[in-house]
Structure formats: C-alpha cells, structure tokens
Design an enzyme around this catalytic site. Structure first.
Site, mmCIF file in Angstrom:
data_model
loop_
_atom_site.group_PDB
_atom_site.id
_atom_site.type_symbol
_atom_site.label_atom_id
_atom_site.label_comp_id
_atom_site.label_asym_id
_atom_site.label_seq_id
_atom_site.Cartn_x
_atom_site.Cartn_y
_atom_site.Cartn_z
ATOM 1 C CB CYS A 332 -0.975 -0.038 1.177
ATOM 2 S SG CYS A 332 -2.385 1.083 0.998
ATOM 3 C CG HIS A 435 -3.629 -3.699 3.501
ATOM 4 N ND1 HIS A 435 -2.469 -3.310 4.138
ATOM 5 C CD2 HIS A 435 -4.177 -2.564 2.990
ATOM 6 C CE1 HIS A 435 -2.325 -2.003 4.018
ATOM 7 N NE2 HIS A 435 -3.343 -1.528 3.313
#
Length: 511
Positions: A332, A435
């Site tokens: 991310c 994630h």
C-alpha cells in the site's frame, strides 16, 4: 433481552481487546449468539468487510472469536490519525471528513443517536454484547462529551468491568486512581475489576487485592496470568516492545520498516508466528543490518513517512540494499514509496504537493479524494491464488520497465478484472495494494523458498502455519484461560444486573 458487559481499562494496552475477544469465544462456546462492540476506535489498523466497509481490526478479530462475520456495526466510528492533530473520521465504514481534535470533540455529540440505533440493531439480533472502551475512562478533560467509555455505558446502561495491567507495574495505583477520578454515577457502574498479565504466586498479590477492594468497594473478580498467546496486536503501543535485533539462529531475517504513521501492521502477524523466521521492526539505520527481506508497510501519511525515510537515512539504506540484489516488498503506502515520485495536488495527505520516492520501481502515484476500500481475489504474476483487501486513496501508474504483480479477478465478491501492483525487471522489488497478502499460504511458502534458495540453502523445511486455523486454536486457549481465572458466576451476576459484594473468596491462578 440482550445481556451486556463492558470492558474498560486503566490505560491503553491493558488488555481490553484481548479480554473482549476471549469473552466472545467463551460465550460462543456456551452456545450464545454474541458480538463485540466498540463505539469509537482510534487505530491505523483497519479491515474491509465483504461489503466494502472499513472498520477497526480489533473488532474483526473479536468477531472471529465470536464465530461471526465482521460487521461494521461492531465499530461504527473509526478514527484514523493523519498527523498529530488531525484524524480521518469514518462512520459506518465510510469517510465523513478529516477533523482536528477540537472540531471532532464538538461534532461527536451528533453521533450519539446514530450509535444508539446501531447498537440496538445488534441487541435485537444477539443474546450477548461484549462492549470495549478506549484508553481509560478517567480522561477527565474529555469525559463531558465521551461516547466510548462511561458515555457509552450510560447510553445503553451497561455494567462495567475494569481491567488493569500488572505487568507494567503500579496496578493498584492505576485501579484506585481510575475509579476515584470518576464521578459518583460513573463509579457505580464499575461492578468488578480484573487484574491482567500476572506473573508469580497469587498468594503474594492477595493482600493488595484485599486492600484495593476495601478502598474502592469493588470486587476483584479475576486475576489473569501472563500468557504468551499469539494473537494480533492492534494498539500501536505494542510496537514499542517489538524486536529490532535479528535472531542469528533463524533461517530468514525479515526487517519491517517501522514508519511513524505505520498502518495495518497486523499484515505481519502471520510472519511472526512462522517457525525459524526472525521478524524485526527497525526505526533507524543502526538497526538495518543485512536482512533477507525488507518490507515497507502501509502508512496513513505516505508523504510524511517518505520524508522520515529521507531524514533518518533509511532511504539510502534501502536503496543501497536493493542495488545489492536485496528483496524489497512494499504494501500500500510502502508500494507508493517504492516509485519515482508521489503527487498530492489536492493536499489529500499533507501540504506537500510532490515528493520523490525511493525510485526502485518505475511508477508514479497521485493521491485522490476518493478512498478505495475493497476485498479482492486474484492470481499473482507467478500463478498463486491470493485474497486480501485494499484501503488507499492513491492511484499508481506503472512505467514500461515494470510488470503487474497480480491480476485481480473479483472485487467485493463480484467478477471484476484489473491489474494490481508492480514488479521490477529483476523481480527483486515488488509493490502491491493488497493487505493480507502474506496470509496466503502458497504465496508465503513460495516467498520463503525463493529467499532461502537465494542464500544457497534448501527450501523452507516447515509447513506454513495457516492463519485461520492458528487463530481458532489461540481463541480457544484464550477462552479457557479466562474461564479458569475469572469468577464466571460473579461475571454472569453482573450481566444480569445483580449486585455482587466484595468476596472473601481468594482467586487462584490456573495456567
């Protein structure tokens, strides 16, 4: 009618979240429909539900312990700090606005009827709700507008059990101080005390228990022994105790950059539970060493954390490591930092309009006002089926010298194809928005094999510990620990609204 119990703490990291999870599993094992609830959670560890709603990770693992799917109603308000003075305010899974502390302190009163309605909807569907407070109820500068501790208990008329961490020292002062700083009505809500993380012979603790009960007129209904359970830690306070020295006996040394605004560090819990794997969190170049893998995690303020890498010297350390064929994975915000530059023309994250990245991937990121929150399934560049979730406000474009990391096949359960992430030409640098990528057994096993063969060693000799199976075992251990060391008859009386008195019964630690 629903039964309820609220767990509040004398401080952050006292064990509230774990205690709530354990009680949820305990009641679930007794055949009850039970759910967790925390009206307001301040955390950079969040999760995306199957419907694309964002909620705190603590309520996710509590829901898992309760045997139910995570539901955003379990955590209606999520605050994600963007800097020391401002947070992103999320209500029922969607962004409301960015607010400073003073603005939010005034605003949150408008949320009370909405929180009550959400809570009632859960109460209508379940037998038991286990509520969690935040920090300490004795934050006397904030209590006039509290919606998460005694304010929440008052909203739903919930009895409170106060948990205190003895491992940090000063447990009796923290119990007494917390109770005595509350007003008379709030004190009356505290029906019991649980002392957490105790080491040693409880007989030596008993004189203190007797005295604190006499001073507060609140019974101690449990003493929980310190237990090395391998559960997710949500509170950023826990990061201060994380290891930064490599284990020389481990097969692999994994270094995670501990960014000041690190988010979703629960991504790495799966790495920490694998045998013969050393996981450490580094904050400066002195601790960098020569790891087998460097991971740059997510960040709530990517631009400011990129500035931290520059100022700390870690930027140069990571670049030099990569030049020497080191393996780097960015998740991310970490993926965004791996690129050439990041642009923030609308000042979504900070007042910086542009900042140079690490330059390890031929990518550029522009920050957008719209947040992407999705659950995904896909197939990586090397053919592994993976699942995970996305939480980001940036759009990253790949240059010609990179290839995609993953082909996304489904989003929030619906068929949808697009490409995620980027890989360098030499395959040593990987960036992804996914994630939970390491929670995928085949992907993780192949990664370990690749790292070990790169060191001229044989493949990883252990079976990858499956996270879901592992957590189920740990939840059951936790429930058994609580059942053995809490006076459950007293707790159940509290939940029924019955008055319990300071008891002469002496608690006995049971491992």
């Amino acid at each position: 009618m629903v039964k309820q119990i609220m767990i509040q703490g004398t401080a952050s990291d006292a064990g509230k979240s774990v205690l709530v999870a354990g009680l949820c599993r305990l009641f679930k094992n007794k055949g009850k429909r039970v759910v967790p609830f925390k009206s307001q959670n301040m955390s950079l560890n969040s999760f995306i539900t199957a419907t694309g709603d964002e909620m705190g990770r603590a309520q996710v693992f509590q829901a898992e312990a309760a045997g139910v799917f995570p539901d955003v109603r379990m955590n209606p308000v999520l605050l994600k700090p963007t800097n020391d003075r401002q947070s992103q305010v999320i209500f029922m899974g969607a962004i409301l606005d960015n607010m400073d502390a003073v603005t939010y302190h005034d605003f949150k009163q408008t949320l009370i009827p909405k929180i009550q309605a959400v809570y009632q909807s859960l109460a209508d569907e379940n037998d038991i709700i286990v509520l969690e407070g935040a920090g300490s109820p004795a934050e006397i500068n904030l209590n006039d507008r509290d919606i998460v501790n005694m304010g929440m208990a008052k909203m739903v008329d919930a009895p409170v059990v106060l948990v205190a961490d003895i491992d940090k020292g000063g447990v009796f002062a923290s119990i007494y101080g917390t109770i005595m700083l509350l007003n008379e009505e709030e004190r009356a809500r505290i029906k019991g005390v649980i002392i957490n993380k105790f080491r040693g012979d409880v007989a030596l603790l008993q004189p203190g228990i007797d005295m604190i009960e006499e001073l507060t007129n609140v019974p101690v209904i449990g003493v929980i022994p310190y237990a090395n359970l391998q559960l997710e830690e949500e509170d950023s306070v826990s990061l201060s105790g994380k290891n930064y020295v490599p284990d020389s006996n481990a097969l692999l040394d994994i270094a995670i950059i501990c960014l000041p605004r690190i988010s979703n560090f629960t991504d790495f819990h799966i790495l920490e539970i694998q045998p013969d794997i050393s996981v450490r969190y580094i904050r400066n170049i002195a601790d960098f060493g020569n790891p087998d893998l460097v991971i740059i995690p997510g960040s709530k303020n990517t631009l400011e954390d990129m500035a931290f890498l520059e100022e700390s010297g870690l930027k140069n350390a990571i670049q030099n490591y990569a030049k020497n064929a080191g393996k780097v994975i960015g998740i991310c915000g970490g993926y965004q930092m791996l690129g050439k530059k990041m642009l923030d023309p609308n000042q979504v994250e900070s007042k910086q309009l542009e900042i140079a990245g690490l330059g390890l991937l031929d990518t550029e990121t522009i920050f957008l006002d719209q947040k992407r929150t999705t659950q995904i399934t896909g197939v990586t560049h090397s053919g592994e089926a993976v699942e995970g979730y996305e939480i980001h406000m940036g759009e990253t474009k790949r240059g010609e010298s990179t290839s995609p990391f993953c082909e996304i096949k489904a989003v929030n359960g619906n068929e949808e194809t697009h490409q995620d992430g980027a890989i360098s030409v030499n395959k040593n640098i990987i960036g992804t928005y996914i994630h939970g990528i390491f929670d995928n057994d085949v992907f993780l096993g192949n990664l370990f094999d690749e790292l070990l063969t790169g060191k001229n060693k044989s493949v990883y000799p252990h079976e990858i510990i499956n996270l879901k199976e592992h957590k189920e075992q740990e939840y059951d251990k936790l429930a058994a620990l609580l059942e053995a060391n809490i006076q459950m008859d007293q707790l159940e009386k509290i939940m029924k609204g019955e008055k319990i008195c300071v008891s002469t019964q002496k608690p006995a630690i049971k491992e």
